[in-house]
Enzyme design. Structure first.
Site, PDB file in Angstrom:
ATOM      1  CB  CYS A  15      -3.172   1.546  -9.391  1.00 38.19           C
ATOM      2  SG  CYS A  15      -4.488   0.834 -10.344  1.00 38.19           S
ATOM      3  CB  CYS A  20      -4.886  -5.236  -6.633  1.00 40.02           C
ATOM      4  SG  CYS A  20      -5.159  -4.140  -8.036  1.00 40.02           S
TER       5      CYS A  20
END
Lengths: 402, 306
Positions: free
Chosen positions: B35, B106
């Site tokens: 990411c 995340c």
């Protein structure tokens, strides 16, 4: 609806005039244009008129060069696969690294079927190397497919010249022009472009309608076979209402072309200046001297795009980003990576794409909001301290990567 | 736009504990390459009690990365280091009322930052051996690395096999082309080709193809006992749902388990295995890969034809 819509390269609002013209084709003239009876007898004429309206915007020599499809992606696939079928001995394709996925993913798939794809590289401003292109043109190449304007940066490719070069080498030339049509003047009859894709919803027509321009005499093999629609080049009952809508949208686009080139461009330039003046450590990506009049792509360093968009959205501002996290794929924008933008900037790219429906007041509001959004996120960023990048930010913060 | 929960939005718009911590004595810097996100977590730990008195974060990342960081700092403040280490990425996601499957990493990044910070405090070197691949099955959040490893470890040949072992492809089925591509790649390593018509179940593979055990401080017996303890601990929960889990074998860092009963067909199996794997890693202090295996060739139990 309230809010400031600056995401017109993603899709546009359908012009109310377009909606108006479409409505009777849902409720009154709903018949099949191929039918003989009264419910369909006006539909055929309406489609003919729409075809002429598209022809006029594109500057095509003949209305029969306009083939209605369902979208830009279908047009791209039809064009490329047709060339491969029409020239089965040619096993190479030339395209660029910054094409839309509609072309790139198809090409990647074709690689698995043993086609050789030449991806032209771009420099830091997203420009092509014409010498490299010239060298690759050969009788082995079935088709060149190069976008007219890039969706993320708005940068324009010299497709008219590239089509001349392809033509001189005896190679077909296709351009994905979904971002360019309606924003820059196009006169296809004066070019050597063999095929061109356009998409209705990028120019205030509805979604679900596209066009493949097919120059008369170009060898062609349909993607969809079946009925005689579109002279057998794209079978399937015509999406009559959407075709009518696209026709009207093309006529309106031609009418507003000067406005797009002057007023919309002026608003875009004002937005760019306003942001660059108020925010440090940001820059315009792509080639600012050669781009669509409506597009501004800014990289805000040390912060991430999705977070920017969420905060802008809270203030009613709609834009989009090249950040990994805004796409389903989690990949950062291939366009930004191809231009060599460092990842701390590529993840913070925000695209503002305007339309004729925006106003100077809206632009001023955006200029007011953006600096606060950037400041708020930089305060959270490990790459930022106080009023600038953290000292030696690339070395003092060097996270362990998974 | 992602379908973020109200809690995620709240923690993004009003992040708690953002910024550097004055007089911090532990710092963890981690990033997720998939990411491009990066996170710095700082802690102020009481040297007497090992209680985390303050925590702060700085995050370069998207909405859910910022929200996960914010949630993490709230969750660990007031805890001792050992208590804090028990916080899993799933706990972070649960605290936030869930994250989209593409965004689970995340929460993983949050947990890794915590481990890194505590290692920093204790003067240890934290090394991340968590490998993350492209997300293939979005229904059950299974990535390419998991699918590849499972195909290799079990000699799988068909999409149905992969679905039965990992759950990948067992939902909407739109990732089947992606799974076939991975099968093609792994089978090519063995000099075989993927056959879309194949229906056979594989023979168990020879043990020499399994990676050698990683050197650890524990003896093999100690490791297996600890692994058994984790399995025993989770069984009551699974049995409550009319399922069960059985330890089949341990080879190197691969722990082969067999899911039984309701678990085998349960849509949450992927999450269950992830949780078991997490607990084993904590118990053993090393990277463990939990691989679902069939005890014996079994009939294909999940129809993949929609």
């Amino acid at each position: 609806m309230d809010g400031i819509y600056l995401d017109n390269n993603a899709t546009t609002q359908v012009d109310l005039e377009v909606v108006e013209e479409m409505l009777p084709f849902f409720t009154e003239q709903f018949g099949n244009p191929s039918s003989m009876h009264q419910f369909g007898n006006k539909v055929g004429f309406a489609i003919k008129k729409a075809r002429e309206q598209v022809q006029s915007l594109l500057g095509a020599a003949h209305d029969s060069e306009i083939v209605f499809t369902s979208c830009g992606t279908e047009s791209d696939s039809t064009a490329i696969l047709s060339a491969l079928k029409a020239y089965p001995k040619r096993k190479e394709i030339i395209t660029t690294v910054i094409e839309h996925p509609a072309v790139l993913e198809l090409c990647k798939h074709l690689e698995k079927e043993d086609y050789t794809i030449h991806y032209l590289k771009v420099d830091e401003k997203g420009r092509l190397d014409m010498e490299q292109y010239q060298k690759l043109l050969s009788p082995e190449v079935a088709i060149v497919s190069v976008m007219w304007a890039n969706n993320e940066t708005g940068s324009l490719f010299p497709v008219v010249e590239m089509a001349e070069m392809a033509h001189a080498a005896g190679v077909l030339f296709h351009t994905d022009a979904v971002q360019a049509v309606g924003k820059v003047p196009i006169d296809l009859k004066a070019t050597k472009i063999d095929m061109l894709s356009l998409s209705g919803h990028k120019l205030h027509a509805p979604k679900g309608i596209g066009v493949l321009y097919l120059k008369r005499g170009t060898r062609f093999r349909p993607l969809l076979r079946g009925g005689h629609q579109e002279r057998g080049r794209r079978a399937g009952t015509e999406n009559a209402a959407a075709i009518v809508g696209l026709g009207v949208a093309c006529e309106l686009a031609a009418k507003h072309m000067a406005f797009e080139q002057s007023e919309v461009k002026a608003m875009r330039d004002r937005l760019q200046q306003g942001i660059l003046d108020a925010v440090s450590h940001c820059f315009v990506t792509g080639d600012p001297s050669n781009r669509l009049p409506n597009t501004l792509n800014v990289a805000f360093e040390y912060i991430e795009g999705e977070a920017i968009l969420m905060l802008l959205n809270k203030d009613g501002i709609a834009a989009s980003s090249g950040s990994a996290c805004t796409s389903g794929s989690l990949e950062p924008s291939h366009v930004m990576r191809a231009m060599g933008i460092p990842f701390t900037a590529a993840h913070g790219t925000v695209r503002f794409s305007l339309s004729r429906f925006n106003t100077p007041e809206e632009i001023e509001k955006v200029i007011q909001v953006v600096p606060g959004v950037v400041a708020k996120l930089r305060k959270l960023s490990p790459y930022w301290s106080e009023n600038g990048p953290a000292v030696n930010c690339q070395t003092s913060f060097a996270p362990a990567y998974a | 736009m992602w379908d973020y929960s109200e809690t995620v939005k709240d923690h993004f718009f009003n992040p708690r504990n953002a910024g550097e911590v004055a007089s911090a004595n532990a710092t963890g810097d981690v990033g997720s390459i998939s990411c491009g996100d990066a996170l710095r977590l700082q802690l102020k730990v009481n040297p007497e009690t090992e209680i985390i008195e303050d925590a702060g974060f700085q995050t370069f990342g998207c909405g859910s990365a910022i929200a996960s960081s914010s949630a993490l700092t709230e969750m660990i403040k007031g805890k001792t280091l050992d208590e804090a280490l028990k916080v899993t990425n799933q706990d972070i996601a649960d605290y936030l009322q869930g994250l989209p499957p593409e965004k689970m990493h995340c929460s993983v990044m949050g947990r890794e930052a915590l481990q890194a910070a505590i290692a920093d405090y204790r003067g240890e070197v934290w090394k991340d051996d968590h490998e993350e691949g492209e997300l293939i099955c979005k229904c059950f959040a299974v990535d390419a690395v998991m699918i590849e490893d499972t195909i290799r470890a079990n000699g799988l040949k068909t999409v149905e096999d992969v679905t039965n072992y990992t759950k990948a492809g067992g939902g909407c089925s739109s990732c089947h082309e992606g799974i076939e591509e991975i099968l093609g790649k792994v089978l090519a390593e063995r000099g075989e080709t993927f056959d879309p018509e194949a229906r056979a179940w594989p023979e168990p593979i020879a043990s020499e193809t399994i990676p050698a055990p990683t050197a650890g401080k524990l003896t093999n017996l100690q490791r297996i006992k600890k692994i058994e303890a984790v399995i025993e601990a989770v069984r009551p929960t699974l049995q409550a749902d009319r399922g069960d889990i059985e330890l089949i074998d341990v080879q190197g860092n691969q722990v082969m388990v067999h899911l039984v009963g309701a678990c085998a067909g349960c849509q949450m199996a992927g999450l269950t295995l992830g949780g078991v794997q997490q607990q084993m890693m904590e118990a053993l202090g090393e990277f463990i890969h939990v691989v679902p295996v069939a005890k014996k060739p079994a009939p294909v139990s999940i129809s993949v034809r929609g």
